[in-house]
Design a protein around this motif. Structure first.
Motif, mmCIF file in Angstrom:
data_model
loop_
_atom_site.group_PDB
_atom_site.id
_atom_site.type_symbol
_atom_site.label_atom_id
_atom_site.label_comp_id
_atom_site.label_asym_id
_atom_site.label_seq_id
_atom_site.Cartn_x
_atom_site.Cartn_y
_atom_site.Cartn_z
ATOM 1 N N ASP A 1 -29.488 -26.714 -34.589
ATOM 2 C CA ASP A 1 -28.803 -27.646 -35.495
ATOM 3 C C ASP A 1 -28.467 -27.009 -36.838
ATOM 4 O O ASP A 1 -28.789 -27.536 -37.909
ATOM 5 C CB ASP A 1 -29.639 -28.917 -35.677
ATOM 6 C CG ASP A 1 -29.750 -29.709 -34.388
ATOM 7 O OD1 ASP A 1 -28.786 -29.684 -33.594
ATOM 8 O OD2 ASP A 1 -30.788 -30.346 -34.164
ATOM 9 N N MET A 2 -27.793 -25.855 -36.775
ATOM 10 C CA MET A 2 -27.353 -25.170 -37.982
ATOM 11 C C MET A 2 -26.108 -24.342 -37.651
ATOM 12 O O MET A 2 -25.999 -23.773 -36.558
ATOM 13 C CB MET A 2 -28.452 -24.252 -38.519
ATOM 14 C CG MET A 2 -28.256 -23.827 -39.959
ATOM 15 S SD MET A 2 -28.390 -25.193 -41.133
ATOM 16 C CE MET A 2 -30.129 -25.617 -40.996
ATOM 17 N N GLU A 3 -25.163 -24.310 -38.582
ATOM 18 C CA GLU A 3 -24.018 -23.410 -38.494
ATOM 19 C C GLU A 3 -24.372 -22.162 -39.301
ATOM 20 O O GLU A 3 -24.615 -22.255 -40.510
ATOM 21 C CB GLU A 3 -22.760 -24.074 -39.054
ATOM 22 C CG GLU A 3 -22.401 -25.398 -38.390
ATOM 23 C CD GLU A 3 -21.997 -25.227 -36.939
ATOM 24 O OE1 GLU A 3 -20.981 -24.561 -36.671
ATOM 25 O OE2 GLU A 3 -22.710 -25.776 -36.052
ATOM 26 N N ILE A 4 -24.424 -21.012 -38.640
ATOM 27 C CA ILE A 4 -24.905 -19.779 -39.268
ATOM 28 C C ILE A 4 -23.733 -18.812 -39.422
ATOM 29 O O ILE A 4 -23.084 -18.442 -38.436
ATOM 30 C CB ILE A 4 -26.031 -19.148 -38.433
ATOM 31 C CG1 ILE A 4 -27.216 -20.125 -38.325
ATOM 32 C CG2 ILE A 4 -26.480 -17.825 -39.051
ATOM 33 C CD1 ILE A 4 -28.305 -19.690 -37.369
ATOM 34 N N LEU B 1 -25.891 -7.792 -46.233
ATOM 35 C CA LEU B 1 -25.142 -8.942 -45.733
ATOM 36 C C LEU B 1 -25.543 -10.202 -46.480
ATOM 37 O O LEU B 1 -26.589 -10.260 -47.130
ATOM 38 C CB LEU B 1 -25.371 -9.124 -44.228
ATOM 39 C CG LEU B 1 -26.809 -9.309 -43.716
ATOM 40 C CD1 LEU B 1 -27.278 -10.751 -43.813
ATOM 41 C CD2 LEU B 1 -26.930 -8.828 -42.276
ATOM 42 N N LEU B 2 -24.687 -11.201 -46.382
ATOM 43 C CA LEU B 2 -25.024 -12.555 -46.813
ATOM 44 C C LEU B 2 -25.175 -13.409 -45.568
ATOM 45 O O LEU B 2 -24.243 -13.488 -44.746
ATOM 46 C CB LEU B 2 -23.941 -13.144 -47.718
ATOM 47 C CG LEU B 2 -24.072 -12.851 -49.215
ATOM 48 C CD1 LEU B 2 -23.752 -11.382 -49.487
ATOM 49 C CD2 LEU B 2 -23.169 -13.757 -50.027
ATOM 50 N N GLN B 3 -26.359 -14.007 -45.405
ATOM 51 C CA GLN B 3 -26.541 -14.970 -44.333
ATOM 52 C C GLN B 3 -26.466 -16.364 -44.930
ATOM 53 O O GLN B 3 -27.166 -16.693 -45.890
ATOM 54 C CB GLN B 3 -27.868 -14.778 -43.611
ATOM 55 C CG GLN B 3 -27.982 -15.739 -42.420
ATOM 56 C CD GLN B 3 -29.119 -15.412 -41.473
ATOM 57 O OE1 GLN B 3 -30.142 -16.076 -41.492
ATOM 58 N NE2 GLN B 3 -28.927 -14.399 -40.650
ATOM 59 N N ILE B 4 -25.601 -17.164 -44.329
ATOM 60 C CA ILE B 4 -25.263 -18.480 -44.859
ATOM 61 C C ILE B 4 -25.526 -19.516 -43.782
ATOM 62 O O ILE B 4 -25.103 -19.347 -42.636
ATOM 63 C CB ILE B 4 -23.772 -18.507 -45.271
ATOM 64 C CG1 ILE B 4 -23.502 -17.464 -46.376
ATOM 65 C CG2 ILE B 4 -23.355 -19.902 -45.708
ATOM 66 C CD1 ILE B 4 -22.078 -16.982 -46.405
ATOM 67 N N TRP B 5 -26.228 -20.572 -44.161
ATOM 68 C CA TRP B 5 -26.461 -21.692 -43.246
ATOM 69 C C TRP B 5 -25.776 -22.936 -43.783
ATOM 70 O O TRP B 5 -25.905 -23.267 -44.972
ATOM 71 C CB TRP B 5 -27.947 -21.996 -43.101
ATOM 72 C CG TRP B 5 -28.775 -20.926 -42.440
ATOM 73 C CD1 TRP B 5 -28.372 -19.697 -42.015
ATOM 74 C CD2 TRP B 5 -30.169 -21.000 -42.141
ATOM 75 N NE1 TRP B 5 -29.417 -18.999 -41.484
ATOM 76 C CE2 TRP B 5 -30.538 -19.783 -41.542
ATOM 77 C CE3 TRP B 5 -31.132 -21.980 -42.327
ATOM 78 C CZ2 TRP B 5 -31.841 -19.522 -41.124
ATOM 79 C CZ3 TRP B 5 -32.433 -21.721 -41.914
ATOM 80 C CH2 TRP B 5 -32.776 -20.511 -41.311
#
Length: 232
Positions: free
Chosen positions: A61-64, A114-118
């Motif tokens: 339940d996350m857009e990564i 990197l940038l990890q974005i949720w």
């Protein structure tokens, strides 16, 4: 209203192979004043040592979104994807009702940045999915390049949320503008460099939230790379 989130105010985590700055609460870093911004839940700026990375671990339940700044990500997941994501490429994964993945730096002599974005999805228990795409320097140079959206109508990657994510590389002296429409909000995250946003000066690692409609004007004092999230 605009609120500046200075780089040095972020959470920080370090082990022998990972240096990570957390814009919002994540892992051992907890700040009730910085849990999320609208549907934007995580922005982690990670530097991963050569030959190291995150072992197989679960999400749901996350857009990564992964925005690779330099180096290469070696990605594997339980959907059967086994990919290399290089600097300039963007990766999107819908965790949906459950997915497991690993992320490693396959280079033996170069760090990975990197940038990890949720982003919180509009619906839960979706079917997991994966996509990636390259966006060149020219795509982003002195303009706002749409790299992710909730519609995915053109070249941009699709996520399951009403968010438009733009990337830009702005040369010194150049100006771009973006209109935040009524009922929308914005978050600006500086990847590197310096920029003035409607009178507010931002440097590498800084973030800026915008909670009112109007036109944002970006003026670069030196070359800058940044992300702009337009959210409901």
């Amino acid at each position: 209203m605009m609120t500046l989130r200075k780089s040095q105010e972020r959470g920080y985590f370090e082990i022998d192979w990972l240096k990570s700055h957390h814009t919002f609460s994540f892992g051992e870093y907890y700040d009730p004043k910085h849990m999320h911004f609208r549907s934007l839940r995580v922005i982690n700026h990670d530097v991963i040592a050569a030959g190291k990375g995150f072992a197989l671990h679960p999400h749901r339940d996350m857009e990564i979104i992964t925005y690779v700044v330099r180096g290469t990500v070696a990605h594997k997941d339980s959907m059967g994807n086994q990919e290399q994501v290089v600097a300039g490429e963007v990766q999107v994964m819908t965790a949906g009702d459950g997915v497991r993945h690993s992320e490693f730096n396959p280079n033996q002599d170069q760090d990975l940045e990197l940038l990890q974005i949720w982003v919180l999805p509009g619906k839960v228990a979706l079917t997991p999915s994966y996509s990636q795409r390259a966006f060149s320097r020219d795509d982003k140079l002195n303009k706002l390049c749409l790299i992710v959206s909730g519609e995915g109508k053109n070249r941009e990657l699709k996520i399951n949320q009403n968010v438009n994510l733009y990337a830009s590389i702005l040369e010194a002296g150049k100006v771009v503008q973006h209109e935040v429409r009524a009922g929308r909000h914005a978050w600006i995250q500086i990847v590197r460099g310096d920029v003035e946003v409607s009178g507010e000066k931002l440097a590498s690692g800084d973030g800026l939230s915008v909670d009112e409609a109007g036109v944002l004007t970006f003026k670069a004092s030196k070359e800058v790379e940044f992300l702009l999230f337009d959210l409901n």
